[in-house]
Write an enzyme that holds these catalytic residues in place. Structure first.
Site, PDB file in Angstrom:
ATOM      1  CG  HIS A 123      40.164  46.382  43.550  1.00 36.58           C
ATOM      2  ND1 HIS A 123      39.958  47.817  43.412  1.00 36.58           N
ATOM      3  CD2 HIS A 123      41.094  46.091  42.797  1.00 36.58           C
ATOM      4  CE1 HIS A 123      40.393  47.970  42.110  1.00 36.58           C
ATOM      5  NE2 HIS A 123      40.925  46.886  41.742  1.00 36.58           N
ATOM      6  CG  ASP A 200      34.892  44.051  45.495  1.00 36.50           C
ATOM      7  OD1 ASP A 200      34.486  43.285  44.385  1.00 36.50           O
ATOM      8  OD2 ASP A 200      35.826  44.220  45.697  1.00 36.50           O
ATOM      9  CD  GLN A 203      39.316  39.515  40.295  1.00 36.40           C
ATOM     10  OE1 GLN A 203      39.167  38.512  39.433  1.00 36.40           O
ATOM     11  NE2 GLN A 203      39.634  40.525  39.641  1.00 36.40           N
ATOM     12  CE  LYS A 226      37.563  43.287  37.533  1.00 36.00           C
ATOM     13  NZ  LYS A 226      38.857  43.707  37.670  1.00 36.00           N
ATOM     14  CB  CYS A 364      43.990  48.161  42.247  1.00 41.27           C
ATOM     15  SG  CYS A 364      44.199  49.172  40.629  1.00 41.27           S
TER      16      CYS A 364
HETATM   17  N1  PMP Z   1      37.042  44.831  43.434  1.00 47.15           N
HETATM   18  C1  PMP Z   1      37.865  43.794  42.770  1.00 47.15           C
HETATM   19  C2  PMP Z   1      38.414  42.697  43.861  1.00 47.15           C
HETATM   20  C3  PMP Z   1      38.518  43.820  41.861  1.00 47.15           C
HETATM   21  O1  PMP Z   1      39.222  43.053  41.253  1.00 47.15           O
HETATM   22  C4  PMP Z   1      38.460  44.894  40.937  1.00 47.15           C
HETATM   23  C5  PMP Z   1      39.054  45.288  39.422  1.00 47.15           C
HETATM   24  N2  PMP Z   1      40.244  44.913  39.577  1.00 47.15           N
HETATM   25  C6  PMP Z   1      37.390  45.773  41.406  1.00 47.15           C
HETATM   26  C7  PMP Z   1      36.860  45.726  42.530  1.00 47.15           C
HETATM   27  C8  PMP Z   1      37.103  47.245  40.382  1.00 47.15           C
HETATM   28  O2  PMP Z   1      36.467  46.805  39.492  1.00 47.15           O
HETATM   29  P1  PMP Z   1      35.883  47.855  38.361  1.00 47.15           P
HETATM   30  O3  PMP Z   1      37.333  48.417  38.039  1.00 47.15           O
HETATM   31  O4  PMP Z   1      35.424  47.030  36.982  1.00 47.15           O
HETATM   32  O5  PMP Z   1      35.203  48.932  38.947  1.00 47.15           O
END
Ligand code: PMP
Length: 407
Positions: A123, A200, A203, A226, A364
């Site tokens: 991401h 990270d 997900q 999430k 993203c």
């Molecule tokens: N890492 C992953 C794999 C994500 O899916 C996301 C959110 N789409 C993020 C990081 C970022 O998370 P946040 O926007 O809650 O900071």
């Protein structure tokens, strides 16, 4: 009692709403999950009965608020099976957790000609902080490749670990492809090369039990929103030895021990990393969310979602002209796809007319789109409250999309 998605779904008031006059088919939980009544009520109750600023007050109300806030720290520790509650740092979300590690651990350990290793499926929030750090330090960002199914090339990852590698930052589960990475194996490879690992977990935590001690990683990040909690809150777990050695991130109140104009000293971990008044009510809501998923049982949630993912993958294959992007052998929750000759935004807009919410765009993860040579995908993502009826509605909706374009 065995997990039953039909029953769990009733815990979420949003499903009483109609969208475009139709029942809501919510297939965008990878972007943000819906909230159970338990979370909504816990936050309302906290604000109604226990709200005050934390850590500083000598009065009962502040003690109540501090107790509720710190209670979530212990819940988050148990949720990740972390050794100690002081290793849990509350942040705004996964993005801030990664920025925190880049700005502190990263700035301390990464210098000119050093390398940070990530993967091609990250991401943006696990790419850009490292890119900025590398620019600042004259270091290099290295990227482990993925194959045509969206699975990580583990051998190539291993070869990219060199004496110059100072950190590996990898997603547990890809938001754009659904790939579940073999994180314990990757941690083992990295540690054998003396490289610490940040995971990270944004997900991963809504879909499977996570045990940071079993994974063996150094840092683990996730977002409350999430995992059915409120937005604006997240968790960074780090090994105490790292957190203690790291310099502060943001500075101000709460993170200090003493302040004078000559200089200041820092509070103990985790408070050293929690400058200013945090999202107190949000943290309390996160505690309720962790109780909620733990109560249902992550293994049961995971079994339900695997079955549903298999059902959905087969069902989507019946849609003519549909190509799944991301077909790794080990996947969770995410179905990214393109439809021949139809732009993903059109798919999303037509599905919306049926009350079906999917995500369209680059998610993203622009490098993933580049890897698969598509500008965007449509993405349906599953959570504990989804059922076969949602998948059937999606397939019927996609047939309607095809119909509109066949005219
Ligand atoms: N890492 C992953 C794999 C994500 O899916 C996301 C959110 N789409 C993020 C990081 C970022 O998370 P946040 O926007 O809650 O900071």
């Amino acid at each position: 009692m065995a997990f039953n998605a039909e029953i769990a779904r009733k815990d979420f008031p949003i499903f009483e709403e109609k969208m475009r006059g139709k029942p809501l088919v919510f297939l965008d939980s990878a972007a943000s999950a819906q909230k159970p009544r338990a979370v909504i009520d816990a936050m309302a109750r906290f604000y109604s009965t226990s709200y005050a600023n934390i850590h500083r007050g000598v009065y009962e109300l502040s003690e109540r608020a501090t107790g509720a806030f710190e209670g979530t720290r212990e819940k988050a520790r148990a949720f990740l099976n972390a050794p100690e509650a002081r290793e849990i740092v509350f942040v705004r979300g996964t993005t801030e957790a990664i920025n925190l590690v880049a700005a502190t651990f990263g700035r301390t350990h990464i210098g000119a000609d050093d390398e940070v290793l990530i993967t091609h499926m990250e991401h943006h929030s696990n790419i850009v902080p490292w890119q900025l750090l590398c620019e600042e330090k004259g270091a290099r960002l290295r990227v482990a490749p993925i194959d045509d199914r969206g699975a990580l090339d583990v051998e190539a990852f291993g070869k990219l670990l060199t004496p110059r590698t100072k950190l590996a930052a990898i997603s547990h589960v890809s938001n754009a492809l659904g790939t579940v990475n073999p994180v314990s194996e990757l941690v083992e490879l990295a540690h054998a090369a003396g490289v610490p690992v940040l995971i990270d977990g944004a997900q991963a935590v809504p879909h499977q039990a996570v045990d940071v001690q079993a994974l063996g990683c150094d840092f683990y990040a996730f977002s409350s929103h999430k995992v059915f909690g409120p937005s604006g809150v997240g968790v960074l777990w780090g090994k105490a030895e790292h957190l203690e050695a790291m310099p502060p991130y943001q500075s101000g109140g709460e993170m200090i021990l003493t302040v004078s104009f000559e200089g200041s000293t820092w509070n103990e971990i985790p408070h050293k990393f929690e400058a200013g008044t945090p999202d107190i009510g949000g943290v309390v809501g996160l505690g309720a969310a962790l109780d909620y998923v733990t109560g249902l049982g992550l293994d049961a949630i995971s079994a339900h979602e695997s079955e549903l993912l298999a059902y959905a993958s087969q069902a989507l294959e019946t849609v003519r002209g549909l190509r799944l992007i991301g077909t790794a052998p080990h996947k969770a929750s995410v179905l990214s796809f393109v439809l021949d000759g139809i732009h993903p935004h059109d798919i999303g807009t037509i599905l919306d007319q049926e009350g079906i919410a999917v995500r369209t765009g680059h998610h993203c993860a622009q490098p993933v789109m580049q890897r698969f040579d598509v500008p965007a995908t449509a993405r349906a993502s599953l959570a504990l409250y989804n059922t076969r009826a949602d998948v059937d509605a999606l397939v019927a909706g996609l047939e309607r999309v095809r119909g509109v374009f066949a005219r």
